[in-house]
Scaffold this active site. Structure first.
Site, PDB file in Angstrom:
ATOM      1  N   THR B  40       0.829  -1.205   0.000  1.00 17.65           N
ATOM      2  CA  THR B  40       0.000   0.000   0.000  1.00 17.65           C
ATOM      3  C   THR B  40       0.866   1.259   0.000  1.00 17.65           C
ATOM      4  OG1 THR B  40      -1.694  -1.183   1.215  1.00 17.65           O
ATOM      5  CG2 THR B  40      -1.828   1.207   1.254  1.00 17.65           C
ATOM      6  N   HIS B  43       1.842   2.005  -3.405  1.00 23.22           N
ATOM      7  CA  HIS B  43       0.756   2.683  -4.142  1.00 23.22           C
ATOM      8  C   HIS B  43       0.730   4.178  -3.810  1.00 23.22           C
ATOM      9  CE1 HIS B  43      -0.437  -1.193  -5.326  1.00 23.22           C
ATOM     10  NE2 HIS B  43      -1.252  -1.496  -4.352  1.00 23.22           N
TER      11      HIS B  43
END
Lengths: 346, 346, 346, 346
Positions: B40, B43
């Site tokens: 994450t 990202h």
């Protein structure tokens, strides 16, 4: 063939010649390699009250074993000559409510080979195809011989969650010792072994219990509390059948814990239900036999994968002719699991 | 203090001075010892579509860490100065239906520290008391730093039975690698690791998967069938988020098996539901986060008991100033779990 | 005797004379009183792709029925002449992994009477003792004839908790209609019936669904949200097999809810797994057949206790000679459950 | 305001003026509409051993009620002035192991409003926001007042499967009577109510138990066996707390059945564990309180849907000034559930 025979309604047993048993169309004839002596066999040998009510002599006892298939009835497809096998000796009826809902281990009409009919303390034993259990040849024969009590331990430990949980095993006879190994193999975080007998405590240490406690001398409740952040154990596996052990097992169980009861007490046990079960929000499982055949698959896979080290619990290997001396070693508590070799020790 | 900061709505991040965060009456100030980089975080760094919709710069990311309590709000009783801690970074509302029935891990109003507010890639982080997690000092700091993804693995593997069962882990990023260790520690009989990336397959071997398979070159379905007596695996742990991986995971699952899905695919996945789930009688579990706090207890106990060997999955340890180079190692697939030391590597 | 026969590999069927079937030592000869037409029978009649791959004409179809035992093989003990019976038409092998762990409903080697061998659209049918199901005479024959699809509904609704829970039943063919009754009888708090066909919606209202919704015209997601305090349904019972229905069923499922999938879609279905299952923390159950025989006991007991009112779903009762006209009524959607009386309508 | 007060450490209670209680930032002030008298309140009134050890006079008892929110602390968001509410009176700590794993109903540090602090036999009561329970206005006030004991019944009956199952409810005080309604509403096939008191048996008949049996005069074991095809009941709900009742409940339980124990015996109970639990393969659940808040949701939904008819169990409605006469009616066994109206009977 030679077999251990309970000849009459009296204590004792003898090793003598009997006919090799006949097998039917759906049955399997097995040459016994190794058989294990169970506490139940001691009851039969001693001719205790339970035995007097259940056993019809003459009987060949023995319900833990492994061996090699030497012949099969004409309708048998599950195994063939030469296969290495053991068997579930509880023969379920297949027609009662329990059998039809997948609970054959508590069949209302069960008969047990080695108790209700001739068993495995013999050179040969006959097993119905439905109950034969084929074994991976990589599994040692001394383990394959004790799948019955190992299955008790596996079913008890795995009757609820165990991974990352603490467990107290109360009573360290062979099944309790096996339970230590099973719990560790399945991710138990802390294993307490509780046992009054010193020999058994030594074995529990060899099985790698994290804490081995003597309830006759140590304050088990305090120690367990201390080692579980004051919470108590997540799981109690009751294998003593002793009233004090049972109550201790409930005492050290955490609020919301699980108690799986396998050991069978004689007579009634006095329990503070409010404190031990109700206010505790406990779940109690009565454990009888092994799941047919879910437990067998789990147990066999654990063995095949090499996850279980059971050798410390196997204290004696004897020839069948020495059956009575094995009995004596069991009765004095000197032995734990005694293996009998009807066709010669290897 | 120094922190990794996502300064603006664009790719990249910088390490710069920011104020030490303030803590409230029910909050804890923690000096971060080690933090882990999650997919994450990549990202967020790359500023992909998801990040553009969710992240409000400036933000200090980082939601995997451990550290030492340096101050506590006046109402805090769960921890004290000097305690070794980590935290569940999903902050549940406590009032929605899911929170009130014990499913806080899928709270309807969750906010995530390090995503929705400032996180742990910093010298200090503030955590609400409800989410702080005290850690036994015997647990290594590099493990304590990665309880968030380890919890994903533990929850996935333990969302159903695993003892004596076979499991296929599809996708061997850090969580997949951790899942290998968890499955083995909790009694899985056979662990198949399935991964197209060679580096990751190497790590899967080091984590001791029984079979490490490359679906781009090997006939995984045939091999799994062969190694499971023609039955298929009892459990699939889906951690790839890849449509092919997901469908392969269903294909190799046995009739009546369990598929626990953690990897999150982009967009829709086309599935033959009849064959993969319905006729198969499969159970599918959607896995989000970790159970609050059942998984945390199980995971911590497994670590404390020394049941998990996770080192092969930790490939990089870097100083916070080198954050961007860690990102690059992750993006090329060269690294698996990268640990960041905001207060210096030890 | 007279029977419905699929004579050749082509659409259609005929009613003609065939020999009364022979029964073996473990089999039961039943005089059929009532038989139900299933969607599968329509596929066989129409000779669709599935039928072409599975059915070997000539075949007597029919796998839902009740009747009276008129003769039993010499080894049969479960029933006797005159008993009122139905049967589970999935004949499990008893030897595969699934059968041995109590999951015979997903037996790897199942054969189905009425599909793989001659079935119940006939004056007489032969059933193995293992699969015969004795019925309390107080249960109406028209209910006893449809235990197969009713069992699908019972297994679907009861594959998880239902008491005090809301449920959406997607697709209101006969099984969906039965599911409404089962859900209400077992304590569902709110039953949503979702169906595009107007006739079926009328029947759903007669079955007493709380809300009957047309997804082609109404905003089902909004309505369900509004009627469930914004939470969504606890349970989705998917019985449409339609891709839109399946996705709608997931959309309206609450975080942490259960989706039990029975309807079998043709080909692949495109699903947003992240949103529908993973982040939702959903549990999905593939439902095939009925549990052997747990579902049978539950269903029979619900019927015996008078808890299920199923009459609205039974729209047609026809003589066997009118089989083709029943087929036409089904294919136009005019009929729901059509009952066939091989020995005359009563 | 007026309240029932236990003024000193002695039997009895009085209705007298006390100050309206103050509420904090996270608390709610409720004007009590109806309150129910529990067996525990009788113990407090009588000043029995348990009460002497737990209660610190002066105390306003009362832990079952409903009312209207009249004021809220500044941090309260869950309810607002005018809302119709009840409350879970067990206030959990939120920090112990049990609370953190979703088992707050067995919190180690629980305090109970009406036992450990002032309760609901008063014109006003203060409830923490965490424990307030908003009620749909369509639910009758006399039902909303007894969610505490109804929750006991719901949790007990639903602690395992009930649909299509038989259940024996042992002991028909108010909770036992409620359990009859819950079992029927949730699909129990046969409900046996077992009770020695004739008044209570009359009420059990009005609650529509299928069989109402007097164990002091009838052979309950024979009757249950006869009515369950010789199998025994699937579920025993133990609500008598009487040793004979407990043992009878185990005796009539089928092999593999579930016994949920709620009634709390005084002192130890002598049980044949081997026969009652172990060989029977039984599951025993200790039931304490109600699940927080899963049971509350289920119960409220069952009520909102009109699935429960509880009126026969509510035998008395009295003004608060008549509290002592209500006590007397309870102590003679003339009354079942007695409702108290602190602000006047409506």
């Amino acid at each position: 063939m030679l077999a251990v025979v309970k000849p009459t309604a009296a204590p004792g047993a003898e090793v003598r010649e009997v006919p090799i048993p006949k097998y039917g169309d759906n049955e399997v004839l097995v040459k016994v390699k190794v058989a294990g002596i169970c506490g139940t066999d001691v009851h039969i040998y001693d001719w205790n009250n339970w035995a007097q009510g259940r056993i019809k002599p003459p009987l060949v006892p023995g319900h833990e074993f492994c061996g090699e298939v030497v012949a099969t009835g004409k309708d048998v497809t599950a195994v063939k000559e030469g296969d290495f096998v053991s068997a579930e000796m509880h023969v379920a009826c297949g027609k009662c409510y329990q059998c039809r809902i997948g609970e054959a281990h508590i069949c209302q009409n069960v008969t047990i080979i080695g108790i209700d009919s001739n068993g495995a303390f013999a050179e040969y034993v006959v097993i119905p195809e439905s109950n034969i259990w084929k074994i991976d040849p990589s599994i040692p024969a001394e383990y394959a011989a004790i799948l019955d009590p190992l299955g008790n331990a596996v079913y008890t430990v795995l009757s609820g969650e165990i991974a990352g949980k603490s467990i107290a095993i109360v009573g360290c006879g062979p099944i309790g010792l096996f339970a230590i190994a099973v719990a560790r193999a399945c991710g138990a975080s802390t294993v307490f072994a509780i046992e009054v007998n010193e020999n058994r405590r030594d074995l529990a240490r060899k099985m790698k219990a994290d804490f081995v406690l003597d309830p006759s001398k140590e304050n088990v409740a305090e120690i367990v509390k201390d080692k579980t952040h004051g919470i108590g154990v997540d799981v109690t596996a009751e294998m003593s059948g002793n009233a004090n052990g049972i109550n201790l097992g409930f005492e050290i169980l955490r609020m919301g814990g699980r108690a799986s009861l396998l050991g069978t007490p004689k007579g009634d046990v006095s329990i503070n239900l409010a404190k031990s079960i109700i206010f505790k929000g406990a779940t109690v499982h009565g454990i009888h036999g092994r799941l047919m055949y879910k437990t067998w698959f789990q147990m066999t896979e654990l063995l095949r994968a090499g996850r279980l080290e059971l050798h410390p619990a196997i204290t004696d290997k004897i020839a069948m002719k020495d059956f009575s001396s094995g009995m004596e070693r069991l009765k004095t508590g000197a032995a734990s699991k005694v293996l009998v070799y009807p066709n010669g020790v290897r």
